[in-house]
Design a protein around this motif. Structure first.
Motif, PDB file in Angstrom:
ATOM      1  N   ILE A 204       0.843  -1.180   0.000  1.00  0.00           N
ATOM      2  CA  ILE A 204       0.000   0.000   0.000  1.00  0.00           C
ATOM      3  C   ILE A 204       0.885   1.239   0.000  1.00  0.00           C
ATOM      4  O   ILE A 204       1.848   1.341   0.760  1.00  0.00           O
ATOM      5  CB  ILE A 204      -0.929   0.025   1.238  1.00  0.00           C
ATOM      6  N   LEU A 210      -6.104   3.543   0.785  1.00  0.00           N
ATOM      7  CA  LEU A 210      -7.198   2.699   1.262  1.00  0.00           C
ATOM      8  C   LEU A 210      -8.328   3.526   1.880  1.00  0.00           C
ATOM      9  O   LEU A 210      -9.159   2.989   2.618  1.00  0.00           O
ATOM     10  CB  LEU A 210      -6.688   1.669   2.276  1.00  0.00           C
ATOM     11  N   LEU A 220     -10.936  -3.343  -3.320  1.00  0.00           N
ATOM     12  CA  LEU A 220      -9.576  -3.722  -3.686  1.00  0.00           C
ATOM     13  C   LEU A 220      -9.643  -5.029  -4.463  1.00  0.00           C
ATOM     14  O   LEU A 220     -10.174  -6.030  -3.968  1.00  0.00           O
ATOM     15  CB  LEU A 220      -8.704  -3.873  -2.439  1.00  0.00           C
ATOM     16  N   VAL A 287     -13.326  -2.425   0.989  1.00  0.00           N
ATOM     17  CA  VAL A 287     -12.435  -1.782   1.953  1.00  0.00           C
ATOM     18  C   VAL A 287     -13.305  -0.978   2.922  1.00  0.00           C
ATOM     19  O   VAL A 287     -13.714   0.150   2.634  1.00  0.00           O
ATOM     20  CB  VAL A 287     -11.407  -0.877   1.246  1.00  0.00           C
ATOM     21  N   GLY A 293      -5.663  -1.870   7.368  1.00  0.00           N
ATOM     22  CA  GLY A 293      -5.075  -0.736   6.676  1.00  0.00           C
ATOM     23  C   GLY A 293      -4.768   0.412   7.604  1.00  0.00           C
ATOM     24  O   GLY A 293      -5.295   0.505   8.720  1.00  0.00           O
ATOM     25  N   THR A 295      -4.763   4.551   7.511  1.00  0.00           N
ATOM     26  CA  THR A 295      -5.207   5.697   6.721  1.00  0.00           C
ATOM     27  C   THR A 295      -5.133   6.973   7.540  1.00  0.00           C
ATOM     28  O   THR A 295      -5.141   6.955   8.778  1.00  0.00           O
ATOM     29  CB  THR A 295      -6.662   5.510   6.239  1.00  0.00           C
TER      30      THR A 295
END
Length: 342
Positions: A204, A210, A220, A287, A293, A295
């Motif tokens: 990533i 994301l 994704l 997502v 993830g 972010t």
């Protein structure tokens, strides 16, 4: 009709139009040509500023390629209404009288292509424009292994899009370094590929890759690819590109996107002719809050100041969670993407 005859006909039409009286009601003097598409005859025109135009008939819903807005060439959508007719055109105008001779040559190319593609005169127009633009194209360094697999993965998604909507290449944002590979409205798709046999890892790039569009949905698409050089096994990178060019309604716009991704067509065709991949596994994910993830939004929500840049990290999707999307959900996501404005 040979090119010389086309050139003579175009010059004669423009000469007659330039001799006609200009009035406030006749801002554009139009003369139809003998080259006819399934949407009607092509035409040339002269406006009250003595600029020359070539008019390519198009369906009223057709979008026109952006970017040609002067100071030499202007391309726009133009509806024209006559006493008993109404037609929409792709209107290409030359804004410099000193380049009229060159514009004539360009128009002859447009007409010649339109004779070969009467079912799609817009593509004929773009092909002619792109041949002229090709004189100024430069070439980049060869794509490395990761770039080749990444481009192939994005083409897998792109070809599904343009198979449903020939203008869906406009959703492809990856070559423009946008945070998501495909985006329109409030729907986005990020594509990740792996050529490793085990695990489902994805690299990533950045704290926003994301992050779903505001109020929207991000998916994704993850592909496990196997590189092969065996003829007939898998699908070639060049084959995928040629398929996309055939399906889309604006080859030139797609060629610009491919160039942004590092592939210059047709100069790179021989270089990558033997690059082939098979798709060993494909999984799509929504997502959402349950997706792994890091972010900027999540950090801000946790009260952590976001003051770092150039963040890269790897996520592992090898376990049972998160669960992949069902085929029907994937299809609905694709449909939603191509129906939204770009």
């Amino acid at each position: 009709m040979r090119d010389d005859s086309l050139r003579k006909a175009v010059d004669e039409h423009w000469a007659r139009l330039e001799e006609e009286q200009t009035t406030a009601d006749r801002r554009l003097r139009v003369s139809e040509l003998s080259v006819v598409s399934e949407h009607g005859p092509l035409a040339v025109a002269v406006d009250r500023d003595r600029h020359r135009h070539v008019l390519v008939p198009i369906p009223s819903h057709r979008k026109i390629r952006p970017g040609l807005n002067g100071p030499t060439l202007l391309l726009r959508k133009r509806p024209l209404e006559g006493a008993d007719s109404y037609q929409t055109y792709a209107d290409l105008a030359c804004l410099r009288e000193d380049l009229n001779d060159l514009f004539t040559e360009l128009c002859v190319d447009v007409l010649d292509e339109a004779k070969r593609l009467p079912h799609n005169p817009t593509k004929a127009l773009y092909r002619a424009l792109d041949r002229w633009k090709a004189l100024f194209r430069t070439h980049s360094d060869p794509l490395n292994a990761a770039q080749l697999s990444g481009l192939y993965g994005e083409l897998l998604v792109l070809n599904r899009l343009v198979a449903k909507d020939s203008s869906a290449h406009r959703c492809w944002r990856g070559p423009d370094r946008y945070r998501h590979d495909f985006a329109a409205g409030v729907t986005a798709i990020e594509v990740k590929c792996s050529t490793v046999d085990d695990g489902r890892k994805a690299r990533i790039h950045g704290l926003d890759q994301l992050e779903a569009p505001e109020g929207g949905v991000l998916c994704l698409a993850w592909f496990r690819l196997r590189r092969t050089n065996v003829s007939g096994v898998g699908t070639g990178l060049v084959e995928s590109i040629e398929q996309a060019l055939q399906l889309c309604d604006d080859e030139g716009a797609l060629l610009e996107l491919l160039a942004g991704a590092g592939y210059h067509h047709p100069a790179d065709t021989a270089r990558y002719r033997d690059v082939r991949f098979t798709v060993e596994e494909e999984r799509w994910y929504r997502v959402d809050a349950g997706f792994p993830g890091l972010t900027g939004r999540a950090l801000a929500a946790a009260g952590v100041p976001v003051s770092i840049t150039d963040v890269e990290y790897t996520i592992d999707l090898s376990g049972e969670a998160p669960a992949p999307l069902a085929p029907g959900e994937i299809s609905r996501t694709i449909d939603k993407l191509i129906q939204e404005p770009v």
